[in-house]
Design an enzyme around this catalytic site. Structure first.
Site, PDB file in Angstrom:
ATOM      1  N   VAL A  84     -70.543  18.358 -28.042  1.00 18.58           N
ATOM      2  CA  VAL A  84     -71.991  18.514 -27.979  1.00 18.58           C
ATOM      3  C   VAL A  84     -72.369  19.337 -26.764  1.00 18.58           C
ATOM      4  CG1 VAL A  84     -74.204  17.320 -27.750  1.00 18.58           C
ATOM      5  CG2 VAL A  84     -72.392  16.319 -29.152  1.00 18.58           C
ATOM      6  N   LYS A  87     -77.026  20.491 -22.628  1.00 17.63           N
ATOM      7  CA  LYS A  87     -78.481  20.431 -22.523  1.00 17.63           C
ATOM      8  C   LYS A  87     -79.093  19.807 -23.770  1.00 17.63           C
ATOM      9  CE  LYS A  87     -82.627  23.042 -21.354  1.00 17.63           C
ATOM     10  NZ  LYS A  87     -83.187  24.349 -20.962  1.00 17.63           N
ATOM     11  N   CYS A 184     -70.983  27.706 -16.039  1.00 14.30           N
ATOM     12  CA  CYS A 184     -71.494  27.552 -17.392  1.00 14.30           C
ATOM     13  C   CYS A 184     -71.465  28.895 -18.106  1.00 14.30           C
ATOM     14  CB  CYS A 184     -72.923  27.004 -17.346  1.00 14.30           C
ATOM     15  SG  CYS A 184     -73.724  26.972 -18.966  1.00 14.30           S
ATOM     16  N   ASP A 191     -70.181  24.653 -11.861  1.00 16.13           N
ATOM     17  CA  ASP A 191     -69.787  23.282 -12.162  1.00 16.13           C
ATOM     18  C   ASP A 191     -68.645  22.918 -11.217  1.00 16.13           C
ATOM     19  OD1 ASP A 191     -71.520  22.906 -14.462  1.00 16.13           O
ATOM     20  OD2 ASP A 191     -70.180  24.260 -15.534  1.00 16.13           O
ATOM     21  N   ARG A 252     -74.865  16.298 -13.431  1.00 12.06           N
ATOM     22  CA  ARG A 252     -75.983  17.233 -13.501  1.00 12.06           C
ATOM     23  C   ARG A 252     -76.965  16.724 -14.561  1.00 12.06           C
ATOM     24  NH1 ARG A 252     -74.863  23.298 -15.157  1.00 12.06           N
ATOM     25  NH2 ARG A 252     -73.931  23.410 -13.082  1.00 12.06           N
TER      26      ARG A 252
END
Length: 276
Positions: A84, A87, A184, A191, A252
């Protein structure tokens, strides 16, 4: 979906926060996209493992309209066809905020149903009371590579940096570094993670492994795929009888992601570290 299509993911667009339950917000990504670049095919994975997510911003309303809050642990099987997009996961969890549910069990069952449908395999979900949660934060076990004094020039993943000691000595050891940074692939945001390599077999050259880990510093990819690349590059280097690679990424937006890949079918994740 190709890598080019990642630019159209929710992560790269202006955010509209929905507060009414909406499972359509979940956006799956096929794992095969990045795995193809590693020469991995469906049904022939060289590892077992999971992606452990923790959600610290989950809330909903009970039948009387009173807010409920929980901490959630999600376990996604590494062999699931999809993962998934992070965001979309956050937006999906946010959509519970003004929705009424009869019980905590119904919320948990709803999360299991929606996430399992999104990734194509059963997902484990555990809801925890905020007052009851106890996160086991510890110092990593093993040898920290970060104390090694090395020169670094490569900031894109380069498997040729990896090397063995060449002594023929077989060892069992755990090496770790806090210097793993990737970016990302959609937004370019950094990250940060602590990565651990636990193995049994010919001895790795520690300076080489540290240089290799640092080489991800400008690389753009998802957390899960970075860990799989490290695992596969190490496995291609030598015939280890056991190999586990795990990264615990910093949180995050209320979510942290912790991928683990191992030659062992059942390999528990290590404790959480201070940065989490």
């Amino acid at each position: 979906m190709s890598r080019e299509d990642w630019q159209n993911l929710p992560l790269g667009r202006e955010t509209v926060y929905e507060s009414s339950y909406n499972p359509e917000l979940l956006h799956p990504i096929q794992r095969s996209i990045s795995r193809a670049q590693l020469g991995l095919s469906v049904g022939a994975l060289p590892f077992f493992g999971e992606d452990e997510w923790w959600g610290f911003e989950l809330s909903w309303l009970n039948t009387r309209g009173k807010p409920q809050v929980a901490v959630a642990r999600f376990s996604f099987p590494a062999e699931s066809p999809c993962m998934v997009e992070s965001k979309s996961f956050k937006l999906y969890l946010n959509s519970f905020n003004q929705s009424r549910f009869d019980s905590w069990q119904l919320v948990q069952d709803t999360l299991v149903r929606d996430l399992s449908a999104a990734v194509g395999m059963a997902v484990e979900v555990t809801l925890l009371e905020v007052e009851d949660i106890s996160l086991d934060v510890q110092r990593p076990q093993g040898f920290c590579l970060d104390q090694l004094d090395i020169a670094v020039e490569q900031y894109q993943p380069d498997s040729t940096l990896l090397a063995l000691e060449g002594s023929g000595v077989e060892v069992t050891e755990t090496l770790y570094s806090h210097l793993l940074r990737s970016n990302c692939p959609v937004t370019g945001q950094p990250d940060w993670a602590t990565v651990m390599v636990e193995y049994k077999g010919p001895m790795l050259q520690r300076e080489a492994l540290l240089a290799y880990i640092i080489s991800f510093r400008e690389h753009q990819d998802f957390h899960e795929h970075c860990v799989e690349r490290i695992f596969c590059d190490l496995q291609n280097l030598a015939d280890f009888s056991e190999l586990t690679v795990c990264a615990r990424y910093t949180r995050r937006g209320g979510l942290d992601i912790n991928p683990l890949r191992s030659t062992r079918i059942e390999k528990p994740l290590p404790p959480r570290f201070a940065r989490q």
